[in-house]
Design a protein around this motif. Structure first.
Motif, PDB file in Angstrom:
ATOM      1  N   VAL A   1     -14.457 -55.150 -61.433  1.00 59.11           N
ATOM      2  CA  VAL A   1     -13.451 -55.224 -60.371  1.00 59.11           C
ATOM      3  C   VAL A   1     -13.911 -54.401 -59.176  1.00 59.11           C
ATOM      4  O   VAL A   1     -14.152 -53.198 -59.290  1.00 59.11           O
ATOM      5  CB  VAL A   1     -12.069 -54.722 -60.858  1.00 59.11           C
ATOM      6  N   ASP A   2     -14.048 -55.071 -58.050  1.00 60.15           N
ATOM      7  CA  ASP A   2     -14.522 -54.408 -56.829  1.00 60.15           C
ATOM      8  C   ASP A   2     -13.365 -53.724 -56.116  1.00 60.15           C
ATOM      9  O   ASP A   2     -12.299 -54.317 -55.923  1.00 60.15           O
ATOM     10  CB  ASP A   2     -15.166 -55.446 -55.907  1.00 60.15           C
ATOM     11  N   VAL A   3     -13.552 -52.467 -55.748  1.00 56.35           N
ATOM     12  CA  VAL A   3     -12.544 -51.696 -55.009  1.00 56.35           C
ATOM     13  C   VAL A   3     -13.216 -51.089 -53.792  1.00 56.35           C
ATOM     14  O   VAL A   3     -14.223 -50.381 -53.924  1.00 56.35           O
ATOM     15  CB  VAL A   3     -11.930 -50.581 -55.885  1.00 56.35           C
ATOM     16  N   ARG A   4     -12.682 -51.354 -52.634  1.00 60.68           N
ATOM     17  CA  ARG A   4     -13.268 -50.814 -51.410  1.00 60.68           C
ATOM     18  C   ARG A   4     -12.896 -49.352 -51.247  1.00 60.68           C
ATOM     19  O   ARG A   4     -11.765 -48.947 -51.526  1.00 60.68           O
ATOM     20  CB  ARG A   4     -12.770 -51.602 -50.199  1.00 60.68           C
ATOM     21  N   SER A   5     -13.850 -48.563 -50.810  1.00 59.68           N
ATOM     22  CA  SER A   5     -13.543 -47.169 -50.483  1.00 59.68           C
ATOM     23  C   SER A   5     -12.715 -47.142 -49.200  1.00 59.68           C
ATOM     24  O   SER A   5     -12.881 -47.995 -48.330  1.00 59.68           O
ATOM     25  CB  SER A   5     -14.836 -46.357 -50.308  1.00 59.68           C
ATOM     26  N   ARG A   6     -11.805 -46.166 -49.109  1.00 61.11           N
ATOM     27  CA  ARG A   6     -10.911 -46.091 -47.964  1.00 61.11           C
ATOM     28  C   ARG A   6     -11.262 -44.899 -47.097  1.00 61.11           C
ATOM     29  O   ARG A   6     -11.491 -43.797 -47.598  1.00 61.11           O
ATOM     30  CB  ARG A   6      -9.453 -45.979 -48.444  1.00 61.11           C
ATOM     31  N   LEU A   7     -11.349 -45.124 -45.825  1.00 59.41           N
ATOM     32  CA  LEU A   7     -11.740 -44.085 -44.887  1.00 59.41           C
ATOM     33  C   LEU A   7     -10.877 -42.839 -45.044  1.00 59.41           C
ATOM     34  O   LEU A   7      -9.653 -42.911 -45.050  1.00 59.41           O
ATOM     35  CB  LEU A   7     -11.614 -44.615 -43.452  1.00 59.41           C
ATOM     36  N   GLY A   8     -11.533 -41.691 -45.192  1.00 58.67           N
ATOM     37  CA  GLY A   8     -10.824 -40.420 -45.222  1.00 58.67           C
ATOM     38  C   GLY A   8     -10.438 -39.919 -46.595  1.00 58.67           C
ATOM     39  O   GLY A   8      -9.989 -38.779 -46.727  1.00 58.67           O
ATOM     40  N   GLU A   9     -10.606 -40.725 -47.653  1.00 60.04           N
ATOM     41  CA  GLU A   9     -10.231 -40.248 -48.986  1.00 60.04           C
ATOM     42  C   GLU A   9     -11.379 -39.467 -49.605  1.00 60.04           C
ATOM     43  O   GLU A   9     -12.526 -39.544 -49.150  1.00 60.04           O
ATOM     44  CB  GLU A   9      -9.823 -41.410 -49.893  1.00 60.04           C
ATOM     45  N   THR A  10     -11.087 -38.720 -50.644  1.00 59.64           N
ATOM     46  CA  THR A  10     -12.115 -37.936 -51.317  1.00 59.64           C
ATOM     47  C   THR A  10     -12.888 -38.812 -52.305  1.00 59.64           C
ATOM     48  O   THR A  10     -12.434 -39.902 -52.683  1.00 59.64           O
ATOM     49  CB  THR A  10     -11.506 -36.756 -52.087  1.00 59.64           C
ATOM     50  N   THR A  11     -14.023 -38.316 -52.733  1.00 55.53           N
ATOM     51  CA  THR A  11     -14.838 -39.045 -53.699  1.00 55.53           C
ATOM     52  C   THR A  11     -14.083 -39.245 -55.011  1.00 55.53           C
ATOM     53  O   THR A  11     -14.083 -40.336 -55.585  1.00 55.53           O
ATOM     54  CB  THR A  11     -16.151 -38.285 -53.979  1.00 55.53           C
TER      55      THR A  11
END
Length: 214
Positions: free
Chosen positions: A14-24
């Motif tokens: 399942v692909d999940v896009r990283s969101r600008l400004g969130e932590t690793t």
């Protein structure tokens, strides 16, 4: 046989896009939930060899399972790279003035960045909650828009302190408590912090007993 052989990594189903400004860790939590995995286990496998529990995940290993380059992750995730030097354009300076000190004395840019680090909402929802346009939020969360006056680092909440103390009294190990916060509450409390608190709690009865004999 080497106990610490590197585990081969491949993109998760399942692909999940990283969101600008969130932590690793926040991104890994969302990635784990979407793929029906425990965040604590995924964090452990993404840590540099020998994959010790509690270590922070390596960006290059995270890139292999999410199908994104380390460059993309470094730009997107708030703690992936050291803070960049500011590159002020006229638009940036105008926005900087808009989110500067308000009447309550708080710097809005720092508070917005802090909120976005662990907020599981999308960018549009975060922008609406702060009553700023989406383009403005994206500029603020950009690595080139550093906060000159970041809010002070938050202390451990009273609820978390009580939970750790309860776990200690119930005989749970520091590692089990670390996993509990990450898997049940989506909270990253460093294992070293929990271990230090366990040591403090272990010394309390000894200090109380020693004071009786003084």
């Amino acid at each position: 046989m080497n106990e610490y052989l590197q585990i081969p990594l491949a993109p998760l189903p399942v692909d999940v896009r990283s969101r600008l400004g969130e932590t690793t860790v926040s991104y890994i939590e969302r990635l784990a939930r979407a793929n029906h995995l425990k965040p604590s286990e995924l964090v452990r496998h993404l840590a540099p060899p020998p994959h010790k529990t509690g270590h922070r995940p390596a960006l290059v290993r995270l890139a292999k399972i999410c199908g994104r380059s380390t460059d993309v992750l470094a730009i997107t995730l708030a703690d992936a790279e050291p803070a960049h030097l500011p590159v002020w354009t006229k638009d940036d300076l105008r926005l900087r003035r808009r989110v500067a000190l308000r009447s309550d004395g708080f710097d809005m840019a720092g508070l917005i960045k802090q909120d976005a680090r662990w907020n599981k909402a999308g960018l549009r929802q975060i922008a609406n909650s702060w009553q700023i346009p989406l383009w403005g939020l994206k500029r603020i969360l950009s690595p080139r828009f550093p906060d000159p006056n970041p809010p002070a680092r938050a202390f451990m909440t009273e609820d978390n302190y009580r939970r750790i103390k309860t776990h200690y009294s119930q005989g749970l190990t520091a590692t089990e408590t670390w996993r509990y916060f990450l898997d049940k509450h989506d909270s990253w409390i460093p294992l070293t912090t929990i271990t230090a608190l366990y040591i403090t709690l272990a010394r309390e009865p000894q200090s109380a007993e020693s004071s009786e004999y003084e």
